[in-house]
Scaffold this active site. Structure first.
Site, PDB file in Angstrom:
ATOM      1  N   SER A 323       0.848  -1.181   0.284  1.00 42.20           N
ATOM      2  CA  SER A 323       0.090  -0.017   0.032  1.00 42.20           C
ATOM      3  C   SER A 323       0.875   1.263   0.104  1.00 42.20           C
ATOM      4  O   SER A 323       0.582   2.085  -0.702  1.00 42.20           O
ATOM      5  CB  SER A 323      -0.984  -0.067   1.158  1.00 42.20           C
ATOM      6  OG  SER A 323      -1.583   1.150   1.151  1.00 42.20           O
ATOM      7  N   TRP A 326       2.238   1.715  -3.262  1.00 41.00           N
ATOM      8  CA  TRP A 326       1.195   2.026  -4.246  1.00 41.00           C
ATOM      9  C   TRP A 326       1.197   3.686  -4.294  1.00 41.00           C
ATOM     10  O   TRP A 326       0.806   4.264  -5.192  1.00 41.00           O
ATOM     11  CB  TRP A 326       0.050   1.476  -3.938  1.00 41.00           C
ATOM     12  CG  TRP A 326      -1.366   2.107  -4.663  1.00 41.00           C
ATOM     13  CD1 TRP A 326      -1.889   1.289  -5.873  1.00 41.00           C
ATOM     14  CD2 TRP A 326      -2.370   3.196  -4.468  1.00 41.00           C
ATOM     15  NE1 TRP A 326      -2.798   2.222  -6.329  1.00 41.00           N
ATOM     16  CE2 TRP A 326      -2.981   3.069  -5.534  1.00 41.00           C
ATOM     17  CE3 TRP A 326      -1.831   4.250  -3.477  1.00 41.00           C
ATOM     18  CZ2 TRP A 326      -3.885   4.256  -5.646  1.00 41.00           C
ATOM     19  CZ3 TRP A 326      -2.998   5.161  -3.661  1.00 41.00           C
ATOM     20  CH2 TRP A 326      -4.076   5.373  -4.706  1.00 41.00           C
ATOM     21  N   HIS A 327       1.318   4.316  -3.044  1.00 43.55           N
ATOM     22  CA  HIS A 327       1.457   5.603  -3.037  1.00 43.55           C
ATOM     23  C   HIS A 327       2.313   6.348  -3.789  1.00 43.55           C
ATOM     24  O   HIS A 327       2.239   7.673  -4.146  1.00 43.55           O
ATOM     25  CB  HIS A 327       1.147   6.052  -1.506  1.00 43.55           C
ATOM     26  CG  HIS A 327       0.030   5.829  -0.969  1.00 43.55           C
ATOM     27  ND1 HIS A 327      -0.429   4.740  -0.439  1.00 43.55           N
ATOM     28  CD2 HIS A 327      -1.145   6.725  -0.716  1.00 43.55           C
ATOM     29  CE1 HIS A 327      -1.837   4.835   0.165  1.00 43.55           C
ATOM     30  NE2 HIS A 327      -2.072   5.907  -0.060  1.00 43.55           N
ATOM     31  N   GLY A 328       3.587   5.769  -4.033  1.00 43.52           N
ATOM     32  CA  GLY A 328       4.621   6.393  -4.646  1.00 43.52           C
ATOM     33  C   GLY A 328       5.842   5.602  -4.755  1.00 43.52           C
ATOM     34  O   GLY A 328       6.270   4.981  -3.945  1.00 43.52           O
ATOM     35  N   PHE A 481      -0.463   9.847  -7.476  1.00 42.01           N
ATOM     36  CA  PHE A 481      -0.456   8.544  -7.354  1.00 42.01           C
ATOM     37  C   PHE A 481      -0.949   7.939  -8.247  1.00 42.01           C
ATOM     38  O   PHE A 481      -1.120   6.457  -8.381  1.00 42.01           O
ATOM     39  CB  PHE A 481      -0.952   8.408  -5.972  1.00 42.01           C
ATOM     40  CG  PHE A 481      -0.339   9.174  -4.660  1.00 42.01           C
ATOM     41  CD1 PHE A 481       0.886   9.199  -4.673  1.00 42.01           C
ATOM     42  CD2 PHE A 481      -1.219   9.682  -3.860  1.00 42.01           C
ATOM     43  CE1 PHE A 481       1.681   9.869  -3.852  1.00 42.01           C
ATOM     44  CE2 PHE A 481      -0.544  10.380  -2.821  1.00 42.01           C
ATOM     45  CZ  PHE A 481       1.074  10.568  -2.848  1.00 42.01           C
TER      46      PHE A 481
END
Length: 481
Positions: A323, A326-328, A481
């Site tokens: 997770s 996923w954000h960056g 994102f």
């Protein structure tokens, strides 16, 4: 195209009028939505329209192939896996290639003194690629797992993946919720549209007045943490905590409200998370579409919480590391994910019951002392996490926390951001009063707001506040994102 732009102010009414008064029948309306969505997305950079079209075609074709191979689970699994791999490969190339190439280069240089000078590429990150890729993947996975029938209408599938209100920053919709809405006739509902407008208004207020103003001070002061007093650094963390919430939940409010203008109901993405009594509850209320996506497609297949605490905690670390990534493409995001996985593991090991079935202080105006302490602790833990999230490198994150402890806690140079904090806490006070509703302006059934003149006075006051106190037009944080 930004929601908080003049272009969208013109674009949305035009599409609305065409949708309800010119394009009759859901199939023609779906076609209009695809065209409008591609204009909306291409307004930023038309070159990436081919990328979202490719993702849509892959999902459409894989769904049909999975249906064709009914009874042959091996072939269905191969088709589903191939679609997942290709879409994740596209995401990896555009979003993560340079990150992992730089990390490999750094590792080789530090370990062996060897440096690669060809590993990175000049790649532009397409806006919203993580959002629409995950939405496309959920369709194929749901078809494979027989939760959803494959659609034979390519326009429906393209509309589902590219639906402009939630295209670039969610909510990340599931085919089981949104696709059937494209498959049936839609009738204009005045009450639904008015409530959607209220939600849009509240989202714009949070974005323009609170998020954008907090961003000005946070961006100006963040990199000067070395010489700032500890109180200023803590308040900067609180300001960013308000900024990211008002920015992202503001986008979700606008997206959900805008979708309601066209007869669609998107899933709720935020449920007043800063009133949570624990970190587990916080993550059931923040970015709900993403947390449930990871829960359903990664956490549950790994075994979830069915095989003891050790494997439950292991699965949580895997999910939260992914997770964060996923954000960056930055180690700060990964560490932010691991930080929250650690907090969740502590709650799990302590056996604290955090599965609340209702909002805090349900049926009461004020919380109990215990609830105040729980909310305050959860908010402080969230602030610490958001500081990691906001830092540009782990070196900066370590330096920021060190300065909070080592520097003087208070001196005459303290930066409070008092006006912005006041706006933020007034907004939270309104949401507290409405915490059992879907959004803060859902008050038509409450006296005295059941009277139209009173409601319009509220609308005018909000609009005037936006005109007077709006910050400079900032892009939405989650666009990256």
């Amino acid at each position: 195209m930004l929601f908080n732009s003049f272009e969208f102010l013109v674009f949305c009414p035009i599409v609305f009028l065409l949708y309800w008064f010119v394009f009759r029948g859901h199939k023609w309306q779906n076609l209009l939505i695809v065209a409008a969505s591609y204009v909306f997305y291409g307004w930023w950079d038309w070159r990436f329209l081919g990328l979202i079209a490719l993702t849509s075609l892959l999902s459409y074709g894989s769904g049909l192939l999975i249906e064709r191979y009914e009874g042959h689970r091996g072939k269905q699994r191969a088709v589903s896996a191939a679609n997942i791999v290709v879409n994740l490969l596209i995401l990896f190339i555009f979003k993560y290639y340079n990150f992992f190439a730089d990390s490999l280069n750094t590792l080789l240089h530090s370990a062996f003194g060897y440096e690669l000078d060809w590993v990175t590429m000049n790649i532009i990150l397409p806006v919203g690629i993580s959002f629409y890729t995950f939405q496309a993947l959920s369709y194929t996975i749901d078809v494979y797992q027989r939760r959803l029938s494959a659609t034979h209408d390519v326009v429906e599938l393209f509309a589902y993946i590219s639906f402009f209100p939630q295209l670039v920053a969610g909510p990340i919709e599931r085919g089981t919720n949104l696709l059937p809405q494209f498959q049936r006739e839609r009738r204009f509902d005045y009450g639904q549209a008015v409530d959607g407008m209220r939600q849009i208004l509240w989202g714009l207020l949070k974005k323009l007045v609170i998020a954008d103003n907090c961003a000005l001070l946070v961006d100006e002061k963040w990199n000067y943490y070395h010489n700032m007093p500890g109180l200023s650094l803590l308040l900067l963390g609180v300001l960013f905590t308000l900024q990211i919430y008002c920015d992202f939940s503001g986008y979700s409010d606008i997206a959900i409200g805008c979708a309601r203008l066209f007869g669609f109901n998107l899933m709720r993405n935020f449920n007043f998370p800063y009133f949570s009594r624990s970190i587990p509850e916080f993550w059931r209320r923040w970015h709900i579409s993403l947390t449930t996506w990871f829960r359903d497609y990664i956490y549950f297949p790994l075994g979830g919480s069915r095989h003891g605490k050790a494997k439950t905690i292991r699965n949580a670390y895997i999910v939260w590391a992914l997770s964060g990534l996923w954000h960056g493409a930055n180690w700060t995001f990964v560490c932010w994910g691991i930080y929250h996985a650690t907090l969740l593991a502590i709650y799990n090991l302590l056996g604290i019951n955090t599965k609340y079935s209702h909002a805090v202080a349900y049926g009461r105006l004020l919380p109990s002392i215990k609830e105040v302490l729980q909310i305050s602790l959860t908010f402080l833990l969230a602030v610490m996490g958001w500081i990691i999230f906001r830092c540009e490198s782990m070196e900066q994150a370590v330096g920021f926390f060190k300065a909070m402890v080592v520097n003087d806690f208070y001196n005459s140079s303290v930066v409070t951001g008092g006006t912005y904090l006041l706006f933020g806490f007034v907004m939270l006070a309104v949401e507290w009063l409405q915490r059992e509703k879907q959004h803060a302006l859902q008050f038509a059934d409450i006296k005295p707001f059941c009277y139209r003149p009173v409601r319009w006075c509220v609308y005018y006051v909000i609009i005037m506040i936006m005109f007077i106190y709006s910050g400079t037009g900032q892009t939405f944080i989650y666009f990256q994102f």
